[in-house]
Design an enzyme around this catalytic site. Sequence first.
Site, PDB file in Angstrom:
ATOM      1  N   THR A 109       0.843  -1.197   0.000  1.00 57.75           N
ATOM      2  CA  THR A 109       0.000   0.000   0.000  1.00 57.75           C
ATOM      3  C   THR A 109       0.874   1.242   0.000  1.00 57.75           C
ATOM      4  OG1 THR A 109      -1.695   1.230   1.226  1.00 57.75           O
ATOM      5  CG2 THR A 109      -0.168  -0.049   2.546  1.00 57.75           C
ATOM      6  N   GLY A 166      -1.460   5.470   6.641  1.00 63.32           N
ATOM      7  CA  GLY A 166      -2.520   5.365   7.649  1.00 63.32           C
ATOM      8  C   GLY A 166      -2.974   3.930   7.812  1.00 63.32           C
ATOM      9  N   LYS A 167      -3.131   3.218   6.695  1.00 59.29           N
ATOM     10  CA  LYS A 167      -3.552   1.810   6.753  1.00 59.29           C
ATOM     11  C   LYS A 167      -2.505   0.978   7.505  1.00 59.29           C
ATOM     12  CE  LYS A 167      -6.012   1.619   2.303  1.00 59.29           C
ATOM     13  NZ  LYS A 167      -6.022   0.955   0.978  1.00 59.29           N
ATOM     14  N   ASP A 171      -8.379  -2.971   0.217  1.00 59.36           N
ATOM     15  CA  ASP A 171      -9.142  -2.087  -0.661  1.00 59.36           C
ATOM     16  C   ASP A 171     -10.351  -1.575   0.114  1.00 59.36           C
ATOM     17  OD1 ASP A 171      -9.085  -0.858  -3.224  1.00 59.36           O
ATOM     18  OD2 ASP A 171     -10.956  -1.899  -3.643  1.00 59.36           O
ATOM     19  N   PHE A 214      -6.937   9.758   8.484  1.00 60.22           N
ATOM     20  CA  PHE A 214      -6.545  10.134   7.123  1.00 60.22           C
ATOM     21  C   PHE A 214      -7.781  10.058   6.235  1.00 60.22           C
ATOM     22  CE2 PHE A 214      -6.184   5.568   7.429  1.00 60.22           C
ATOM     23  CZ  PHE A 214      -6.664   5.098   6.219  1.00 60.22           C
ATOM     24  N   ASP A 235     -11.734  10.381   7.033  1.00 60.19           N
ATOM     25  CA  ASP A 235     -12.004  10.326   8.477  1.00 60.19           C
ATOM     26  C   ASP A 235     -12.650  11.595   9.044  1.00 60.19           C
ATOM     27  OD1 ASP A 235     -11.197   7.719   8.744  1.00 60.19           O
ATOM     28  OD2 ASP A 235      -9.209   8.170   9.523  1.00 60.19           O
TER      29      ASP A 235
HETATM   30  P1  ITT Z   1      -3.535   1.905  -1.547  1.00 63.25           P
HETATM   31  O1  ITT Z   1      -4.480   1.564  -2.693  1.00 63.25           O
HETATM   32  O2  ITT Z   1      -2.131   2.190  -1.967  1.00 63.25           O
HETATM   33  O3  ITT Z   1      -3.618   0.912  -0.413  1.00 63.25           O
HETATM   34  P2  ITT Z   1      -5.375   4.151  -1.186  1.00 63.25           P
HETATM   35  O4  ITT Z   1      -5.398   5.261  -0.181  1.00 63.25           O
HETATM   36  O5  ITT Z   1      -5.491   4.501  -2.637  1.00 63.25           O
HETATM   37  O6  ITT Z   1      -4.052   3.293  -0.884  1.00 63.25           O
HETATM   38  P3  ITT Z   1      -7.947   2.720  -1.257  1.00 63.25           P
HETATM   39  O7  ITT Z   1      -8.097   2.770  -2.729  1.00 63.25           O
HETATM   40  O8  ITT Z   1      -8.296   1.443  -0.564  1.00 63.25           O
HETATM   41  O9  ITT Z   1      -6.474   3.083  -0.802  1.00 63.25           O
HETATM   42  O10 ITT Z   1      -8.739   3.846  -0.535  1.00 63.25           O
HETATM   43  C1  ITT Z   1      -9.904   4.398  -1.057  1.00 63.25           C
HETATM   44  C2  ITT Z   1     -10.091   5.780  -0.512  1.00 63.25           C
HETATM   45  O11 ITT Z   1     -10.626   5.693   0.787  1.00 63.25           O
HETATM   46  C3  ITT Z   1      -8.828   6.642  -0.436  1.00 63.25           C
HETATM   47  O12 ITT Z   1      -9.227   7.952  -0.800  1.00 63.25           O
HETATM   48  C4  ITT Z   1      -8.429   6.553   1.035  1.00 63.25           C
HETATM   49  O13 ITT Z   1      -7.801   7.736   1.478  1.00 63.25           O
HETATM   50  C5  ITT Z   1      -9.787   6.394   1.697  1.00 63.25           C
HETATM   51  N1  ITT Z   1      -9.717   5.580   2.897  1.00 63.25           N
HETATM   52  C6  ITT Z   1      -9.327   4.276   2.974  1.00 63.25           C
HETATM   53  N2  ITT Z   1      -9.399   3.845   4.240  1.00 63.25           N
HETATM   54  C7  ITT Z   1      -9.853   4.892   4.966  1.00 63.25           C
HETATM   55  C8  ITT Z   1     -10.118   5.093   6.323  1.00 63.25           C
HETATM   56  O14 ITT Z   1      -9.913   4.136   7.213  1.00 63.25           O
HETATM   57  N3  ITT Z   1     -10.565   6.285   6.717  1.00 63.25           N
HETATM   58  C9  ITT Z   1     -10.769   7.275   5.835  1.00 63.25           C
HETATM   59  N4  ITT Z   1     -10.512   7.197   4.540  1.00 63.25           N
HETATM   60  C10 ITT Z   1     -10.059   6.005   4.108  1.00 63.25           C
END
Ligand code: ITT
Length: 187
Positions: free
Chosen positions: A7, A11-12, A64, A138, A141
Amino acid sequence: MAIRFVTSNEGKVREAREYLSEPVEQVDYDYTEIQHDELEAIAAFGAREAFEHLGGTDPVLVDDAGLFVDVFDGFPGPYSAYVEDTVGVEGVRALVATRDDDRARFRTVLAYYDGDEVATFDGAVQGRIVDPRGDGGFGYDPIFEHDGRTLAEMSTAEKNAISHRGRALAKFADWLADEPAERKGPR
Ligand code: ITT
């Protein structure tokens, strides 16, 4: 064994490290995010591709996630990252504020692959889209409120206790604990 969490989102990784007892290594590899309306399919495909691409034997983990707004029939869902980059978090809040229903759900699917078979774990949390508050967390949130507080107003541990990712991590941790030792490799 180290779990390679593929990733770009720190934050994850912070949330996974807080939860799991296994070492978690962040790997920045841009796996293919297929166009699909199911997070499971996107995460499983990414986990396989990352494992094949990276080589080695340590398992990989892909996460995801998406924000599903009720009044928009679940949009942005799998397109949440694109919408955060374009419309922006405050833009999403402004769109929801034009409607009379602010309910939403956050979902995460974790996909774990060790070269044998893909295992997926999902988690969801219900909430409301509100004006931004808090400076923790992040992504979405600050505008996602659960039980009177936004996820950005919670510590990592508090967020994990109720969040989509925390619930998926709980299932994953239980499954890992039950896995036969030979599947997990040396620790
Ligand atoms: P990776 O694909 O590299 O893991 P990403 O941030 O692009 O990182 P996602 O496609 O899974 O990951 O995330 C979808 C969106 O949701 C993205 O805009 C994230 O910032 C947001 N997101 C994911 N988990 C979240 C959380 O726990 N709280 C708030 N926003 C979150």
